[in-house]
Scaffold this motif. Structure first.
Motif, PDB file in Angstrom:
ATOM      1  N   HIS A  86      16.583 -23.477 -50.261  1.00  0.00           N
ATOM      2  CA  HIS A  86      16.580 -24.712 -51.052  1.00  0.00           C
ATOM      3  C   HIS A  86      17.998 -25.179 -51.370  1.00  0.00           C
ATOM      4  N   ARG A  87      18.990 -24.303 -51.161  1.00  0.00           N
ATOM      5  CA  ARG A  87      20.385 -24.667 -51.423  1.00  0.00           C
ATOM      6  C   ARG A  87      21.034 -25.389 -50.254  1.00  0.00           C
ATOM      7  N   GLY A  88      20.311 -25.546 -49.166  1.00  0.00           N
ATOM      8  CA  GLY A  88      20.776 -26.384 -48.070  1.00  0.00           C
ATOM      9  C   GLY A  88      21.786 -25.726 -47.155  1.00  0.00           C
ATOM     10  N   PRO A  89      22.580 -26.547 -46.440  1.00  0.00           N
ATOM     11  CA  PRO A  89      23.501 -26.035 -45.420  1.00  0.00           C
ATOM     12  C   PRO A  89      24.530 -25.034 -45.932  1.00  0.00           C
ATOM     13  N   ALA A  90      24.809 -25.053 -47.220  1.00  0.00           N
ATOM     14  CA  ALA A  90      25.835 -24.156 -47.767  1.00  0.00           C
ATOM     15  C   ALA A  90      25.492 -22.682 -47.565  1.00  0.00           C
ATOM     16  N   VAL A  91      24.205 -22.363 -47.452  1.00  0.00           N
ATOM     17  CA  VAL A  91      23.808 -20.956 -47.322  1.00  0.00           C
ATOM     18  C   VAL A  91      23.414 -20.604 -45.895  1.00  0.00           C
ATOM     19  N   ARG A  92      23.566 -21.541 -44.972  1.00  0.00           N
ATOM     20  CA  ARG A  92      23.073 -21.316 -43.616  1.00  0.00           C
ATOM     21  C   ARG A  92      23.713 -20.095 -42.957  1.00  0.00           C
ATOM     22  N   GLU A  93      25.029 -20.004 -42.988  1.00  0.00           N
ATOM     23  CA  GLU A  93      25.714 -18.895 -42.306  1.00  0.00           C
ATOM     24  C   GLU A  93      25.337 -17.554 -42.933  1.00  0.00           C
ATOM     25  N   GLU A  94      25.346 -17.507 -44.251  1.00  0.00           N
ATOM     26  CA  GLU A  94      24.989 -16.274 -44.953  1.00  0.00           C
ATOM     27  C   GLU A  94      23.548 -15.875 -44.651  1.00  0.00           C
ATOM     28  N   THR A  95      22.645 -16.862 -44.627  1.00  0.00           N
ATOM     29  CA  THR A  95      21.238 -16.597 -44.343  1.00  0.00           C
ATOM     30  C   THR A  95      21.069 -16.028 -42.942  1.00  0.00           C
ATOM     31  N   TRP A  96      21.704 -16.668 -41.956  1.00  0.00           N
ATOM     32  CA  TRP A  96      21.518 -16.230 -40.587  1.00  0.00           C
ATOM     33  C   TRP A  96      22.116 -14.848 -40.347  1.00  0.00           C
ATOM     34  N   GLU A  97      23.207 -14.524 -41.031  1.00  0.00           N
ATOM     35  CA  GLU A  97      23.799 -13.193 -40.901  1.00  0.00           C
ATOM     36  C   GLU A  97      22.804 -12.118 -41.319  1.00  0.00           C
ATOM     37  N   GLN A  98      22.123 -12.358 -42.438  1.00  0.00           N
ATOM     38  CA  GLN A  98      21.127 -11.401 -42.918  1.00  0.00           C
ATOM     39  C   GLN A  98      19.903 -11.391 -42.007  1.00  0.00           C
ATOM     40  N   VAL A  99      19.401 -12.570 -41.688  1.00  0.00           N
ATOM     41  CA  VAL A  99      18.191 -12.678 -40.876  1.00  0.00           C
ATOM     42  C   VAL A  99      18.383 -12.025 -39.511  1.00  0.00           C
ATOM     43  N   THR A 136      14.095 -29.819 -57.350  1.00  0.00           N
ATOM     44  CA  THR A 136      14.146 -31.271 -57.235  1.00  0.00           C
ATOM     45  C   THR A 136      13.556 -31.686 -55.891  1.00  0.00           C
ATOM     46  N   ALA A 137      13.336 -32.969 -55.715  1.00  0.00           N
ATOM     47  CA  ALA A 137      12.812 -33.459 -54.441  1.00  0.00           C
ATOM     48  C   ALA A 137      13.758 -33.111 -53.295  1.00  0.00           C
ATOM     49  N   ASP A 138      15.065 -33.248 -53.519  1.00  0.00           N
ATOM     50  CA  ASP A 138      16.032 -32.916 -52.474  1.00  0.00           C
ATOM     51  C   ASP A 138      16.003 -31.416 -52.149  1.00  0.00           C
ATOM     52  N   GLN A 139      15.841 -30.598 -53.156  1.00  0.00           N
ATOM     53  CA  GLN A 139      15.779 -29.156 -52.918  1.00  0.00           C
ATOM     54  C   GLN A 139      14.501 -28.770 -52.159  1.00  0.00           C
ATOM     55  N   TRP A 140      13.402 -29.443 -52.471  1.00  0.00           N
ATOM     56  CA  TRP A 140      12.168 -29.191 -51.713  1.00  0.00           C
ATOM     57  C   TRP A 140      12.363 -29.548 -50.242  1.00  0.00           C
ATOM     58  N   ARG A 141      13.013 -30.657 -49.984  1.00  0.00           N
ATOM     59  CA  ARG A 141      13.253 -31.037 -48.586  1.00  0.00           C
ATOM     60  C   ARG A 141      14.154 -30.018 -47.888  1.00  0.00           C
ATOM     61  N   ALA A 142      15.184 -29.558 -48.595  1.00  0.00           N
ATOM     62  CA  ALA A 142      16.057 -28.545 -48.013  1.00  0.00           C
ATOM     63  C   ALA A 142      15.282 -27.259 -47.724  1.00  0.00           C
TER      64      ALA A 142
END
Length: 312
Positions: A93-106, A143-149
């Protein structure tokens, strides 16, 4: 001739019954962390989960079990065990800012899951409050934006995990996260692509947050891709809700209990799941952190016997 052919034409056989592949997880042995002196050593977990009569396990927190695939396959195979899934926590829900960290773990967890023969990756949303202090880290509602993210990020992650590792992504509604209540779950499912995103229905967490598992299976059956089986103690849950106790302390209070002592009743859940006509994993997860080392095995044996009595 036509009448003879018509007479000889027998009805199509019914589809074979769905298989419920029952397993357990490190969680049921009090394991929440990769390394913690309060937890059982991993060899004892593997010995005991096999002794209790389970065939399938999840990886648990990355690093608790050996992370070398060959070694882990040897350790599980020698005990008659197979891996069904790995698990990750994400904050999509935090958007692109966490993408790299997320993919490293995943990528770490997905690679180990794939290389040990698993077919699923269980994704749990990040907690919105501190699990020990109950301090709010974020608003409990997006928020609506966080749901979309969250929804678009989950779809993207599911496609990447499928393409890179051949795993099916299943999202786990969880207490104290942004996908917890019936309203959250329905909103999430309605906003995501069913060809990419399925649900890991955890019967205990869904009941903890006021949901009805049987109703969810009957309403969104095509989205149920995986099951976690657990129950909550309704008396303790009422106190947890009244006091606003966070999930970690609630577990230490005993809110997740041994079946069939709690809710929801698991036999109707399993019956509804079998009615979907698809094969499903049903992994027992009785949250018990921390717990005495000799407590899990007797519970695991009784739970396996109980699930057999329910036809699983």
């Amino acid at each position: 001739m036509d009448s003879v052919r018509a007479h000889d034409r027998s009805p199509s056989p019914p589809p074979p019954p769905a298989r419920i592949r029952v397993g357990s997880a490190p969680d049921s042995w009090g394991v929440w962390f990769a390394d913690d002196p309060d937890q059982l050593p991993w060899r004892r977990f593997l010995d005991e989960v096999s002794e209790a009569g389970y065939e399938w396990i999840e990886l648990g927190p990355y690093g608790y079990l050996p992370t070398d695939p060959a070694r882990l396959r040897e350790e599980t195979g020698s005990r008659g065990l197979k891996v069904s899934a790995g698990t990750v926590f994400t904050a999509l829900h935090r958007g692109p800012a966490v993408r790299e960290e997320t993919w490293e773990q995943v990528s770490r967890v997905a690679a180990l899951a794939r290389d040990t023969g698993a077919s699923h990756l269980v994704v749990i949303p990040a907690f919105w409050r501190d699990d020990k202090t109950a301090a709010a880290l974020e608003s409990p509602e997006l928020t609506a934006d966080q749901w979309r993210a969250l929804t678009t990020g989950t779809e993207r992650l599911a496609a990447e995990v499928r393409d890179a590792y051949g795993l099916s992504l299943v999202v786990h509604p969880h207490a104290d996260t942004h996908i917890a209540t019936e309203e959250h779950v329905e909103r999430f499912l309605d906003a995501t692509d069913p060809t990419l995103v399925s649900l890991c229905l955890d019967t205990g967490h869904y009941a903890y947050c006021g949901g009805d598992s049987v109703k969810l299976i009957k309403t969104y059956g095509e989205r149920i891709g995986y099951l976690h089986l657990k129950q909550v103690d309704p008396v303790i849950l009422a106190d947890v809700v009244e006091r606003g106790t966070p999930f970690g302390p609630a577990v230490r209070q005993g809110v997740m209990c041994e079946p069939p002592r709690g809710v929801p009743a698991l036999e109707p859940v399993l019956t509804a799941a079998q009615g979907l006509g698809v094969d499903l994993f049903a992994i027992v997860e009785q949250d018990m952190y921390p717990c005495p080392p000799d407590k899990p095995l007797p519970i695991a044996r009784r739970t396996r016997a109980f699930l057999r009595s329910c036809g699983a």
